[in-house]
Design a protein around this motif. Sequence first.
Motif, PDB file in Angstrom:
ATOM      1  N   MET A 121      -6.627  30.241   9.130  1.00  0.00           N
ATOM      2  CA  MET A 121      -6.113  30.471  10.505  1.00  0.00           C
ATOM      3  C   MET A 121      -4.750  30.004  10.569  1.00  0.00           C
ATOM      4  N   ILE A 122      -3.801  30.633  10.994  1.00  0.00           N
ATOM      5  CA  ILE A 122      -2.417  29.935  11.024  1.00  0.00           C
ATOM      6  C   ILE A 122      -1.894  30.247  12.604  1.00  0.00           C
ATOM      7  N   GLU A 123      -1.191  28.866  12.886  1.00  0.00           N
ATOM      8  CA  GLU A 123      -0.894  28.818  14.443  1.00  0.00           C
ATOM      9  C   GLU A 123       0.528  28.833  14.221  1.00  0.00           C
ATOM     10  N   LEU A 124       1.313  29.596  15.059  1.00  0.00           N
ATOM     11  CA  LEU A 124       2.420  29.793  15.195  1.00  0.00           C
ATOM     12  C   LEU A 124       3.145  29.023  16.465  1.00  0.00           C
ATOM     13  N   HIS A 125       3.851  27.765  16.425  1.00  0.00           N
ATOM     14  CA  HIS A 125       4.353  26.925  17.456  1.00  0.00           C
ATOM     15  C   HIS A 125       5.985  27.045  17.567  1.00  0.00           C
ATOM     16  N   GLY A 126       6.086  26.934  18.866  1.00  0.00           N
ATOM     17  CA  GLY A 126       7.364  26.741  19.398  1.00  0.00           C
ATOM     18  C   GLY A 126       7.797  28.055  19.498  1.00  0.00           C
ATOM     19  N   GLU A 127       9.250  28.310  19.226  1.00  0.00           N
ATOM     20  CA  GLU A 127       9.956  29.448  19.517  1.00  0.00           C
ATOM     21  C   GLU A 127       9.727  30.447  18.263  1.00  0.00           C
ATOM     22  N   ILE A 128       9.154  31.753  18.530  1.00  0.00           N
ATOM     23  CA  ILE A 128       9.052  32.571  17.419  1.00  0.00           C
ATOM     24  C   ILE A 128      10.331  33.635  17.665  1.00  0.00           C
ATOM     25  N   ASP A 129      11.347  33.379  17.173  1.00  0.00           N
ATOM     26  CA  ASP A 129      12.554  34.174  17.342  1.00  0.00           C
ATOM     27  C   ASP A 129      12.912  34.707  16.096  1.00  0.00           C
ATOM     28  N   ILE A 130      14.230  35.026  15.989  1.00  0.00           N
ATOM     29  CA  ILE A 130      14.615  35.924  14.831  1.00  0.00           C
ATOM     30  C   ILE A 130      14.672  34.832  13.694  1.00  0.00           C
ATOM     31  N   ALA A 131      15.241  33.632  13.949  1.00  0.00           N
ATOM     32  CA  ALA A 131      15.301  32.401  13.051  1.00  0.00           C
ATOM     33  C   ALA A 131      14.031  32.005  12.361  1.00  0.00           C
ATOM     34  N   SER A 132      12.989  31.748  13.283  1.00  0.00           N
ATOM     35  CA  SER A 132      12.017  31.501  12.678  1.00  0.00           C
ATOM     36  C   SER A 132      10.986  32.810  12.126  1.00  0.00           C
ATOM     37  N   ALA A 133      11.051  33.789  12.804  1.00  0.00           N
ATOM     38  CA  ALA A 133      10.484  34.685  12.054  1.00  0.00           C
ATOM     39  C   ALA A 133      10.856  35.134  10.819  1.00  0.00           C
ATOM     40  N   MET A 134      12.127  35.024  10.219  1.00  0.00           N
ATOM     41  CA  MET A 134      12.555  35.134   9.059  1.00  0.00           C
ATOM     42  C   MET A 134      11.887  34.360   8.071  1.00  0.00           C
ATOM     43  N   ALA A 135      11.545  33.273   8.349  1.00  0.00           N
ATOM     44  CA  ALA A 135      10.444  32.444   7.546  1.00  0.00           C
ATOM     45  C   ALA A 135       8.894  32.660   7.456  1.00  0.00           C
ATOM     46  N   GLY A 136       8.711  33.437   8.425  1.00  0.00           N
ATOM     47  CA  GLY A 136       7.275  33.973   8.834  1.00  0.00           C
ATOM     48  C   GLY A 136       6.662  34.472   7.665  1.00  0.00           C
ATOM     49  N   PRO A 137       7.124  35.560   6.977  1.00  0.00           N
ATOM     50  CA  PRO A 137       6.568  36.201   5.647  1.00  0.00           C
ATOM     51  C   PRO A 137       6.033  35.031   4.669  1.00  0.00           C
ATOM     52  N   GLY A 138       6.919  34.411   4.275  1.00  0.00           N
ATOM     53  CA  GLY A 138       6.744  33.345   3.304  1.00  0.00           C
ATOM     54  C   GLY A 138       5.381  32.593   3.745  1.00  0.00           C
ATOM     55  N   ARG A 139       5.607  32.208   4.890  1.00  0.00           N
ATOM     56  CA  ARG A 139       4.370  31.283   5.358  1.00  0.00           C
ATOM     57  C   ARG A 139       2.992  32.091   5.650  1.00  0.00           C
ATOM     58  N   LEU A 140       2.936  33.277   6.060  1.00  0.00           N
ATOM     59  CA  LEU A 140       2.050  33.965   6.235  1.00  0.00           C
ATOM     60  C   LEU A 140       1.368  34.688   4.903  1.00  0.00           C
ATOM     61  N   ALA A 141       2.178  34.852   3.880  1.00  0.00           N
ATOM     62  CA  ALA A 141       1.723  35.566   2.589  1.00  0.00           C
ATOM     63  C   ALA A 141       0.610  35.000   1.905  1.00  0.00           C
ATOM     64  N   PRO A 142       0.620  33.931   1.756  1.00  0.00           N
ATOM     65  CA  PRO A 142      -0.754  33.219   0.785  1.00  0.00           C
ATOM     66  C   PRO A 142      -2.114  33.528   1.814  1.00  0.00           C
TER      67      PRO A 142
END
Length: 97
Positions: free
Chosen positions: A1-22
């Motif tokens: 399970m992955i929790e996405l916290h705070g503001e999910i906008d262009i800045a945070s979404a850019m790092a998202g694939p790296g965090r979700l990939a594993p």
Amino acid sequence: MIELHGEIDIASAMAGPGRLAPAAAVSASAVVIDLRPATFFDCSGLRLLLWARRHVRSRSGQLRVVCDDERILRLLRVTGTAALLRPVAMLTDALAC
């Protein structure tokens, strides 16, 4: 399970694939993304969810989304992605699928 916290906008979404990939890389697994801790969610977050869905499904897995925020749910409905992502309001519902 992955929790996405705070503001999910262009800045945070850019790092998202790296965090979700594993989590998404495991074959035939169910990946749960919990949006309940998110305070803001825009089209960049939507793109991240669609990337995760595509990535998980390519490995015969399932993506489950937990969301109870009406603003985010409205975005999913308006864009037609609610039908693809089928969000549920409670974590227990996502884990039971």
